[in-house]
Scaffold this active site. Structure first.
Site, mmCIF file in Angstrom:
data_model
loop_
_atom_site.group_PDB
_atom_site.id
_atom_site.type_symbol
_atom_site.label_atom_id
_atom_site.label_comp_id
_atom_site.label_asym_id
_atom_site.label_seq_id
_atom_site.Cartn_x
_atom_site.Cartn_y
_atom_site.Cartn_z
ATOM 1 N N TYR A 223 0.812 -1.229 0.000
ATOM 2 C CA TYR A 223 0.000 0.000 0.000
ATOM 3 C C TYR A 223 0.849 1.284 0.000
ATOM 4 O O TYR A 223 0.402 2.338 0.443
ATOM 5 C CB TYR A 223 -0.961 0.024 1.206
ATOM 6 C CG TYR A 223 -1.867 -1.178 1.242
ATOM 7 C CD1 TYR A 223 -2.938 -1.308 0.353
ATOM 8 C CD2 TYR A 223 -1.640 -2.209 2.157
ATOM 9 C CE1 TYR A 223 -3.775 -2.422 0.385
ATOM 10 C CE2 TYR A 223 -2.468 -3.326 2.190
ATOM 11 C CZ TYR A 223 -3.523 -3.425 1.294
ATOM 12 O OH TYR A 223 -4.341 -4.543 1.318
ATOM 13 N N ILE A 230 0.962 6.810 1.026
ATOM 14 C CA ILE A 230 0.474 5.632 1.736
ATOM 15 C C ILE A 230 -1.042 5.576 1.622
ATOM 16 O O ILE A 230 -1.735 6.555 1.912
ATOM 17 C CB ILE A 230 0.888 5.678 3.215
ATOM 18 C CG1 ILE A 230 2.420 5.740 3.312
ATOM 19 C CG2 ILE A 230 0.350 4.463 3.979
ATOM 20 C CD1 ILE A 230 2.921 6.031 4.712
ATOM 21 N N CYS A 231 -1.536 4.417 1.184
ATOM 22 C CA CYS A 231 -2.974 4.236 1.012
ATOM 23 C C CYS A 231 -3.546 3.642 2.299
ATOM 24 O O CYS A 231 -3.577 2.421 2.486
ATOM 25 C CB CYS A 231 -3.244 3.322 -0.184
ATOM 26 S SG CYS A 231 -5.001 3.059 -0.512
ATOM 27 N N MET A 232 -3.969 4.530 3.191
ATOM 28 C CA MET A 232 -4.585 4.127 4.453
ATOM 29 C C MET A 232 -5.763 5.054 4.738
ATOM 30 O O MET A 232 -5.633 6.280 4.693
ATOM 31 C CB MET A 232 -3.585 4.186 5.610
ATOM 32 C CG MET A 232 -2.522 3.098 5.568
ATOM 33 S SD MET A 232 -1.279 3.305 6.879
ATOM 34 C CE MET A 232 -2.318 3.273 8.329
ATOM 35 N N HIS A 291 -11.131 6.582 -3.788
ATOM 36 C CA HIS A 291 -11.807 5.853 -2.717
ATOM 37 C C HIS A 291 -13.099 6.542 -2.288
ATOM 38 O O HIS A 291 -14.022 5.863 -1.816
ATOM 39 C CB HIS A 291 -10.872 5.688 -1.521
ATOM 40 C CG HIS A 291 -9.842 4.614 -1.711
ATOM 41 N ND1 HIS A 291 -10.175 3.277 -1.793
ATOM 42 C CD2 HIS A 291 -8.488 4.674 -1.851
ATOM 43 C CE1 HIS A 291 -9.077 2.558 -1.960
ATOM 44 N NE2 HIS A 291 -8.037 3.379 -2.000
#
Length: 304
Positions: A223, A230-232, A291
């Site tokens: 991720y 950062i994909c969080m 998202h």
């Protein structure tokens, strides 16, 4: 005989009036002059009475009324409104409140003063100084507590260095990941002691999330996207909570690296290319937009 005498007397009176008209005129004029003189005296008396009233206005029991000569001298000594010197301004507040309703209405229509106009032109908004100071104090107290808590960690999971001695810009070293993961094996094989990340804290932290990105080494998968973004979900405004601590965020990031099969890039040339902040910010904005459209699930390949 009596009748004859009366006729003779009337004739003499008639002749006297017709022969001496000047006497008749003077007799009538004298009466007019006398009446005019009487009227003049009466007017003079009334005029004198009015003048006396003006010179002696009615006052209280303790007022002292000056005589005619004194009153005239006092009036002559008093300056007229045209001769009076201008009064100094009492200040900005006094000037704003002075004047009649028309002047105050005109001041209200004139809009904000020069200082307010300059603030709007410089910053685009008017933020009260007290509120801004309060936000700075809240952010500073929270980050100082975070530093103290990290320094007391017994497992030395992470460590922090301030960038240019700024409390709001941190370089965080992640020393440990799951020891059963391939990422941990890569760190051992490449002699990588830690994964270095950068965290910058906005003005309204902890009510908004920090911006976090990977600096080194260059990672693949896990991720971690282009530029080190950062994909969080918890790093987005929608997923963030003010209860999250830096330690908790870093532990979640370490878990996501392992879950996403993160590896250290060993490709020739590409492994030495460092991440850039500009690229990371652009990538993070793009993934947040994606998202928000599809939710925090795996998006279609066409959307990246």
């Amino acid at each position: 005989m009596a009748t004859l005498l009366r006729k003779i007397g009337l004739i003499r009176l008639h002749n006297r009036d017709t022969e001496d008209p000047k006497h008749h005129h003077n007799h009538r004029g004298g009466g007019g002059q006398q009446s005019a003189s009487l009227r003049g005296k009466g007017g003079a008396k009334s005029g004198g009475h009015k003048q006396q009233q003006q010179q002696h206005p009615p006052g209280g029991a303790g007022d002292a009324s000056p005589g005619p000569g004194k009153g005239k001298g006092k009036r002559a000594a008093e300056p007229t409104p045209r001769d009076k010197p201008p009064q100094p301004a009492a200040g900005a507040a006094g000037a704003a409140g002075a004047g009649g309703p028309r002047e105050r209405a005109a001041g209200a229509r004139a809009g904000p003063g020069p200082a307010a106009a300059a603030a709007v032109a410089a910053g685009g908004s008017l933020v009260p100084a007290a509120r801004q100071q309060h936000c700075t104090q809240v952010r500073s107290r929270r980050l100082m507590k975070e530093l103290q808590d990290i320094a007391r960690l017994s497992d030395r999971f992470i460590s922090v260095e301030l960038v240019d001695e700024s409390l709001f810009d941190w370089n965080v070293k992640l020393h440990q990941v799951d020891k059963d993961s391939v990422l941990w094996q890569d760190m051992k094989e490449t002699n990588t002691e830690f994964i270095l990340l950068n965290l910058t804290f906005p003005d309204n932290f902890p009510f908004s999330p920090p911006f976090m990105r990977v600096l080194s080494p260059r990672l693949e998968n896990g991720y971690v996207l282009d530029g080190g973004a950062i994909c969080m979900e918890l790093l987005t405004p929608r997923g963030w909570s003010s209860a999250y601590t830096v330690e908790a965020v870093m532990r979640q990031f370490a878990a996501s690296l392992v879950k996403g099969q993160g590896r250290i890039c060993r490709k020739a040339g590409k492994s030495k290319k460092s991440f850039s902040r500009k690229e990371a910010e652009a990538t993070f904005k793009s993934l947040v937009k994606t998202h928000e459209k599809y939710g925090w699930v795996t998006p279609p390949v066409s959307d990246g």
